[in-house]
Design a protein around this motif. Sequence first.
Motif, mmCIF file in Angstrom:
data_model
loop_
_atom_site.group_PDB
_atom_site.id
_atom_site.type_symbol
_atom_site.label_atom_id
_atom_site.label_comp_id
_atom_site.label_asym_id
_atom_site.label_seq_id
_atom_site.Cartn_x
_atom_site.Cartn_y
_atom_site.Cartn_z
ATOM 1 N N THR A 64 1.154 -1.169 -0.113
ATOM 2 C CA THR A 64 0.016 -0.106 -0.090
ATOM 3 C C THR A 64 0.939 1.514 -0.079
ATOM 4 O O THR A 64 0.675 2.185 -0.629
ATOM 5 C CB THR A 64 -0.789 0.070 1.219
ATOM 6 O OG1 THR A 64 -1.666 -1.072 1.152
ATOM 7 C CG2 THR A 64 -1.723 1.360 1.315
ATOM 8 N N VAL A 65 1.943 1.383 1.200
ATOM 9 C CA VAL A 65 2.577 2.490 1.157
ATOM 10 C C VAL A 65 3.581 2.806 -0.243
ATOM 11 O O VAL A 65 3.551 3.897 -0.654
ATOM 12 C CB VAL A 65 3.523 2.281 2.351
ATOM 13 C CG1 VAL A 65 4.361 3.885 2.356
ATOM 14 C CG2 VAL A 65 2.339 2.616 3.601
ATOM 15 N N ARG A 70 -4.710 -0.333 -3.097
ATOM 16 C CA ARG A 70 -5.575 -0.389 -2.068
ATOM 17 C C ARG A 70 -6.703 -1.325 -2.247
ATOM 18 O O ARG A 70 -7.523 -1.231 -1.306
ATOM 19 C CB ARG A 70 -6.081 1.187 -2.047
ATOM 20 C CG ARG A 70 -5.188 2.412 -2.133
ATOM 21 C CD ARG A 70 -5.038 2.879 -0.770
ATOM 22 N NE ARG A 70 -3.976 3.808 -0.852
ATOM 23 C CZ ARG A 70 -3.376 4.456 0.593
ATOM 24 N NH1 ARG A 70 -3.965 4.215 1.700
ATOM 25 N NH2 ARG A 70 -2.539 5.108 0.528
ATOM 26 N N LYS A 71 -6.757 -1.953 -3.322
ATOM 27 C CA LYS A 71 -8.092 -2.586 -3.385
ATOM 28 C C LYS A 71 -7.398 -4.120 -2.881
ATOM 29 O O LYS A 71 -6.563 -4.800 -3.384
ATOM 30 C CB LYS A 71 -8.205 -3.016 -5.006
ATOM 31 C CG LYS A 71 -9.385 -4.036 -5.216
ATOM 32 C CD LYS A 71 -9.703 -3.971 -6.739
ATOM 33 C CE LYS A 71 -10.962 -4.955 -6.818
ATOM 34 N NZ LYS A 71 -12.041 -4.862 -6.502
ATOM 35 N N THR A 72 -7.942 -4.320 -1.662
ATOM 36 C CA THR A 72 -7.541 -5.500 -0.767
ATOM 37 C C THR A 72 -8.283 -5.686 0.323
ATOM 38 O O THR A 72 -9.004 -4.965 0.790
ATOM 39 C CB THR A 72 -5.873 -4.861 -0.155
ATOM 40 O OG1 THR A 72 -5.764 -5.938 0.807
ATOM 41 C CG2 THR A 72 -6.070 -3.704 0.708
ATOM 42 N N ALA A 77 -7.000 -0.937 8.358
ATOM 43 C CA ALA A 77 -8.179 -0.102 8.571
ATOM 44 C C ALA A 77 -9.315 -1.093 8.144
ATOM 45 O O ALA A 77 -10.386 -0.991 8.839
ATOM 46 C CB ALA A 77 -8.339 1.170 7.492
ATOM 47 N N PHE A 116 -0.728 0.995 16.952
ATOM 48 C CA PHE A 116 -1.712 2.010 17.410
ATOM 49 C C PHE A 116 -1.239 3.212 18.113
ATOM 50 O O PHE A 116 -2.175 4.127 18.280
ATOM 51 C CB PHE A 116 -2.918 1.177 18.403
ATOM 52 C CG PHE A 116 -3.208 0.013 17.675
ATOM 53 C CD1 PHE A 116 -4.026 0.285 16.370
ATOM 54 C CD2 PHE A 116 -3.215 -1.185 18.093
ATOM 55 C CE1 PHE A 116 -4.498 -0.932 15.665
ATOM 56 C CE2 PHE A 116 -3.646 -2.456 17.272
ATOM 57 C CZ PHE A 116 -4.338 -2.114 16.008
ATOM 58 N N CYS A 118 0.212 5.302 16.074
ATOM 59 C CA CYS A 118 -0.154 6.113 14.902
ATOM 60 C C CYS A 118 -1.495 5.759 14.323
ATOM 61 O O CYS A 118 -2.220 6.550 13.694
ATOM 62 C CB CYS A 118 0.815 5.635 13.558
ATOM 63 S SG CYS A 118 2.601 6.404 14.009
ATOM 64 N N HIS A 119 -1.749 4.309 14.018
ATOM 65 C CA HIS A 119 -3.161 4.218 13.443
ATOM 66 C C HIS A 119 -4.358 4.187 14.400
ATOM 67 O O HIS A 119 -4.246 3.860 15.552
ATOM 68 C CB HIS A 119 -3.155 2.588 13.035
ATOM 69 C CG HIS A 119 -2.001 2.341 11.856
ATOM 70 N ND1 HIS A 119 -2.541 2.515 10.446
ATOM 71 C CD2 HIS A 119 -0.845 2.303 11.560
ATOM 72 C CE1 HIS A 119 -1.631 2.420 9.518
ATOM 73 N NE2 HIS A 119 -0.449 2.123 10.455
ATOM 74 N N ALA A 120 -5.258 4.852 13.813
ATOM 75 C CA ALA A 120 -6.674 4.724 14.472
ATOM 76 C C ALA A 120 -7.021 3.693 14.694
ATOM 77 O O ALA A 120 -6.998 2.712 14.436
ATOM 78 C CB ALA A 120 -7.678 5.761 13.700
ATOM 79 N N THR A 124 -12.865 6.126 11.792
ATOM 80 C CA THR A 124 -13.086 7.727 11.814
ATOM 81 C C THR A 124 -14.047 8.172 10.753
ATOM 82 O O THR A 124 -14.124 9.201 10.713
ATOM 83 C CB THR A 124 -11.708 8.489 12.096
ATOM 84 O OG1 THR A 124 -11.110 8.292 10.668
ATOM 85 C CG2 THR A 124 -10.855 7.855 12.840
ATOM 86 N N ASN A 126 -13.032 8.582 7.720
ATOM 87 C CA ASN A 126 -12.181 8.725 6.638
ATOM 88 C C ASN A 126 -10.780 8.580 6.933
ATOM 89 O O ASN A 126 -10.267 8.280 8.105
ATOM 90 C CB ASN A 126 -12.488 10.106 5.809
ATOM 91 C CG ASN A 126 -11.830 11.317 6.646
ATOM 92 O OD1 ASN A 126 -11.892 11.062 7.700
ATOM 93 N ND2 ASN A 126 -11.925 12.345 6.048
#
Lengths: 126, 257
Positions: A64-65, A70-72, A77, A116, A118-120, A124, A126
């Motif tokens: 992804t990065v 992103r299709k996964t 998330a 976590f 960094c990651h929500a 959220t 979006n």
Amino acid sequence: MKGKFGLSLLMALCLGLCGGLGVVYAGEGVEGSAKADRLDACVAPTAFMRRNHFELIEHQRHITVHEGIRKTDNSLAGCIDCHVRRDAQGSPVPVNAPGEFCAACHEYAGASLDCFTCHATKPTGN
Amino acid sequence: MSQPTDQPSNTGRREFLAGATGVAAATVVAPGVFLQSVANAAPRDTAVSSDVRYGMLIDTSKCADGCNDCVTACDKENGLDMLVKPEGADDELWDMQRPRWIRTVKLRNNLTGHVSTLPMMCQHCEHPPCVDVCPTGASFRRADGIVMVDRHTCIGCRYCMMACPYNARSFIHEAVQFKLTATPRGKGCVESCNLCVQRRDNGGTTTACQDACKQGAIVFGDLKDPNSAVSQAMSKYPTVQIRADLKLNTGVRYTDV
């Protein structure tokens, strides 16, 4: 209902056999309030997920990065969106809060992650 | 130094189908048990390629002194407005250190006295000094020209901040309490404008700053596509790269500086 019960029984058995993990998700989140609670399967077979979910996520994070894919089904998330539970008022409870899905098992297994910071930990929007 | 790679070329360019909708799908593993698939708007399923080079053209003559709309929109899009000043922190220090992906800058021509106001952000160099100095490979240039930080490998050494001639990078000094799913961040890493990478990967065609600019001063697009709005505009007006003397071949260009 009966099928689901049978499956849970199998899962509990499997948990015991696979990793010696007998985890009870006993956080603030209401039992059955996660999307995952209303589904029969994860993004890969449950036994595979139990042992290899971190490999899936870490592979995903690279593609992804660096490659923009992103299709996964394996996005972090996505795990959170499906596995997050709600409290009695209907607000999502962070997946890393004590007794919640990701945390309960990690506490038990003694796995600590920095993701976590960094990651929500709940969706959220979006 | 290699050839600039932003010359229009249309060979092998994939038409990107914006607006296509993902379809929820499921695979059967056992009778009655379906593995779950996650539906998403129009997400990429192939790796980004160098057939595209993203960039922007900023018409500074349209930039009003005192206007901050692009900065505000960027802050909101990237969750930068959710960062809170640490308790007891010095106001001035916080103002200086708070992460910003865009800053408004005034440039004064010392000979003529002419002043231009412009938004300054990561210039998405073809030869980025931040990437050169990064000891871990966290600072990288994506195939489609976006220069960014992989914060999973960033160790927070800040060499890149020193190396950047545009002062475009920020460091997260404190633990982050509130964040968006789309823009994770945490203490100890460097970050900067990534041309709204989530929009790029999900089929979006604009950036947040561009959408917010009422004067239409910002045009975003593919520098390699001769028909893109940004290439068209660049063929019509004289444009400059800031600090062109450094020969970094920036992806962000300006007019009327």
